[in-house]
Enzyme design. Structure first.
Site, short mmCIF file in Angstrom:
data_model
loop_
_atom_site.label_atom_id
_atom_site.label_comp_id
_atom_site.label_asym_id
_atom_site.label_seq_id
_atom_site.Cartn_x
_atom_site.Cartn_y
_atom_site.Cartn_z
N LYS A 187 -105.42 -18.85 -7.62
CA LYS A 187 -106.80 -19.35 -7.71
C LYS A 187 -106.82 -20.88 -7.77
O LYS A 187 -107.67 -21.53 -7.14
CB LYS A 187 -107.48 -18.77 -8.96
N HIS A 208 -100.42 10.16 27.55
CA HIS A 208 -101.73 9.80 26.99
C HIS A 208 -102.11 10.70 25.82
O HIS A 208 -103.23 11.18 25.72
CB HIS A 208 -102.80 9.81 28.07
#
Length: 515
Positions: free
Chosen positions: A137, A275
């Site tokens: 922070k 596929h």
């Protein structure tokens, strides 16, 4: 601003001695705790204990040591805020400029099959994430390192400038928040599993990057490949690539589909996928016979496809595989002679998947599908059945051979995109109708592909027949037995068509939609 004080506390001590030794040589005071402090002292690296900073001993078996204002004020103070500076001076507190922390090994702990609940809980880090978040922070002033891979870069900047640049501190802070988020997600997952609550009121998932991909389904789409932190063995994320080009996005999808199908079988089996749909599946006395059946199921579509086997591939099968163009071959292992044959082709990808029998391949997992603005979560479809689960609804029951082919076809059709129809005979697929907008359309495709082989074959449907037209088409093609879920309001119409054409039909009571 220069780095003058560092707080170091790591579970993974890779490279930490060398890193801290150079910090000390550059005049950085090192504060440490527990095992890290002991190691640094042993290696003659100057270090002071956390209690010398806090004036308070480590207590409760080390559970409380860094959770103290003397630590977190040193991390969180805004150093160009006069009131913060004043308070620090009044209280006699010093800044901490560098935090080097990695966390208790929670992932490694819960990955052990015999770990106790108590031991897992004890490996939830509290002080570490708190320090990391505080430092991250306040990255405008504090450098925070959670990854040993960043040690070298930080040292290089310190040698050159005596400090790290703001861009570096931002990057390192962002990594910290990803790291602590992933850590918390693993803990959340563990509790969900313990409480048998896999679909809680909020869901956070975490994955680890395996690799960046050149692109996604198409060249204009960015993509990457990730795996679960506790991924089980025997899947694409844990496969070892032995040869060939880097896997693509579509390669990975297709390989995953092929592997899911081949895991359905205990007997030697080979699956060819294009596929994400099976174009050929065969089982046999050995893997070579299974491959021949998978190939002959559709010699056209297998070209450029993915082949998966559930047994080690030998030289004879490798020679057959080498006769055509394939993108990927997946197997538990490859005999040395088979590898030598297959590696003659520069670009074919060879994936060693390991022993499927010991990989827990039938374990259900939670599948995530993205939708715009959200996601869907469901269990993977690992449902299986036996002959005893089937309900005969026609005048004629299937013969022993028909029953065998029906069960074979049912294992495969669940992996075909809906609407799905699959034809099989002689332990191989002979026709696949996938992804059609209506079921009779899927049947037409499968029957046309099968040609004359359809006569005497069996048919599997992933969902019920909404009317009797698919059965009428099957009867004309010479289909002799059908397996389907049942449950349509017009089941009797389909049963009547089957009876009129001496077709044996069984119901599973289970649907296998795959969208």
């Amino acid at each position: 601003m220069a780095i003058k004080r560092a707080l170091v506390s790591v579970s993974d001590k890779t490279g930490i001695v060398e890193f801290c030794r150079e910090l000390a040589q550059q005049g950085v005071q090192i504060i440490s705790t527990g095992g890290t402090k002991t190691l640094l002292e042993k290696e003659n690296v100057p270090v002071i204990g956390i209690s010398e900073v806090t004036g308070f001993p480590e207590i409760l078996d080390g559970r409380v040591k860094t959770l103290h204002p003397a630590v977190h004020s040193g991390l969180l103070a805004v150093r160009n805020e006069p009131e913060h500076v004043k308070q620090m001076q009044q209280l006699g507190l010093d800044y901490i400029d560098l935090v080097v922390v990695n966390l208790y090994p929670f992932k490694e702990t819960v990955s052990k099959p015999d770990v106790s609940y108590e031991h897992a809980i004890e490996n939830i880090d509290i002080g570490g994430p708190t320090m990391l978040r505080s430092a991250a922070k306040n990255h405008a002033f504090v450098t925070v390192v959670v990854d040993a891979g960043d040690y070298a870069g930080v040292l290089e900047e310190l040698r050159r400038d005596g400090d790290t640049g703001l861009d570096t501190r931002k990057r390192l802070a962002a990594k910290v928040f990803r790291h602590t988020s992933a850590y918390d997600a693993l803990i959340s997952d563990y509790f969900a599993e313990q409480l048998e609550n896999p679909l809680p009121e909020s869901l956070t998932v975490t994955y680890e990057k395996v690799q960046d991909l050149r692109y996604g389904e198409n060249p204009h789409q960015k993509a990457a490949f990730y795996r679960k932190p506790l991924a089980s063995a025997g899947n694409i994320t844990t496969a070892e690539q032995l040869h060939g080009k880097e896997l693509s996005y579509n390669n990975i999808n297709d390989a995953n589909a092929a592997l899911a199908i081949v895991k359905e079988f205990d007997e030697p089996a080979v699956v060819a996928v294009k596929h994400m749909n099976p174009c050929g599946v065969g089982i046999g006395r050995d893997i070579d016979e299974a491959y021949v059946k998978a190939y002959e199921a559709d010699p056209t579509s297998i070209f450029g496809g993915i082949v998966a086997a559930n047994r080690t591939i030998g030289a004879e099968t490798a020679a057959r595989l080498n006769d055509i163009f394939l993108e990927i071959v997946i197997a538990p292992d490859f005999e040395p002679a088979a590898l030598e044959i297959l590696q003659r082709k520069k670009n074919i990808r060879l994936l060693r998947i390991g022993d499927l029998a010991s990989a827990g391949q039938r374990r259900s997992e939670w599948l995530i599908t993205s939708v715009e603005g959200g996601m869907l979560v469901q269990q993977s479809d690992v449902h299986s059945l036996t002959a005893a689960d089937l309900k005969v609804v026609t005048n004629r029951a299937p013969s022993e051979e028909e029953l065998k082919q029906l069960l074979f076809s049912w294992k495969v059709v669940k992996h075909v995109k809906s609407n799905a129809i699959l034809l099989a005979r002689d332990n191989m697929t002979i026709g696949v109708g996938a992804g059609q907008m209506n079921r009779v359309g899927a049947a037409r495709i499968a029957i046309e592909q099968a040609g004359d082989k359809a006569r005497g074959a069996v048919l599997a449907s992933d969902a019920f027949f909404p009317m009797g037209d698919t059965l009428e088409l099957a009867a004309k093609a010479g289909i002799t037995a059908v397996i389907q879920p049942g449950g349509s309001i017009k089941d009797e119409e389909s049963i009547a068509v089957a009876n009129a054409n001496n077709i044996a039909m069984v119901l599973t009571g289970v649907r296998h939609f795959k969208h």
